[in-house]
Design a protein around this motif. Structure first.
Motif: not given
Length: 123
Positions: A42-48, A50-60, A86-94
């Motif tokens: 739900e937090q990932i979805k809320a971030s995604a 948000s109009n002020s968030v460009r990208t939501v990164y998931l980092q190990p 959840v959204s195309p804004k969510v991506r992996g990083i790292g």
């Protein structure tokens, strides 16, 4: 006799385009072996959303060296894919470190296509 002078600005209305743009920022959620670091889907979805968030990164933030081939696929299918859905804004990083040779080619390609690197810093 008084004259009323109207300039073009007098006829302008407040338009949504005139509002200042909200600066965009990225949000990062970290995950480690056996832990989500206290965040929820739900937090990932809320971030995604948000109009002020460009990208939501998931980092190990820890190695996944003890994972078996099945665990690598389960991490992908049961944990990471639902977050990416959840959204195309969510991506992996790292970089995700697995035991060398344990990851299936299909899993490896999926991780890389979604933004992570695999075993980049191992000797």
């Amino acid at each position: 006799m008084a004259m009323l002078a109207l300039t073009p600005a007098a006829f302008m209305s407040c338009d949504k385009d005139d509002e200042p743009e909200v600066p965009l920022h990225d949000t990062e959620y970290t995950f480690r072996l056996g832990s989500q670091e206290g965040f929820t889907l739900e937090q990932i979805k809320a971030s995604a959303d948000s109009n002020s968030v460009r990208t939501v990164y998931l980092q190990p933030v820890s190695p996944f060296i003890t994972y078996t081939q099945g665990n690598v696929s389960r991490l992908r299918n049961n944990y990471l894919q639902p977050m990416l859905d959840v959204s195309p804004k969510v991506r992996g990083i790292g970089n995700i470190e697995f035991e060398p040779g344990i990851i299936l080619p299909a899993d490896s390609l999926w991780y890389v296509a979604n933004g992570w690197t695999i075993n980049q810093h191992q000797k």
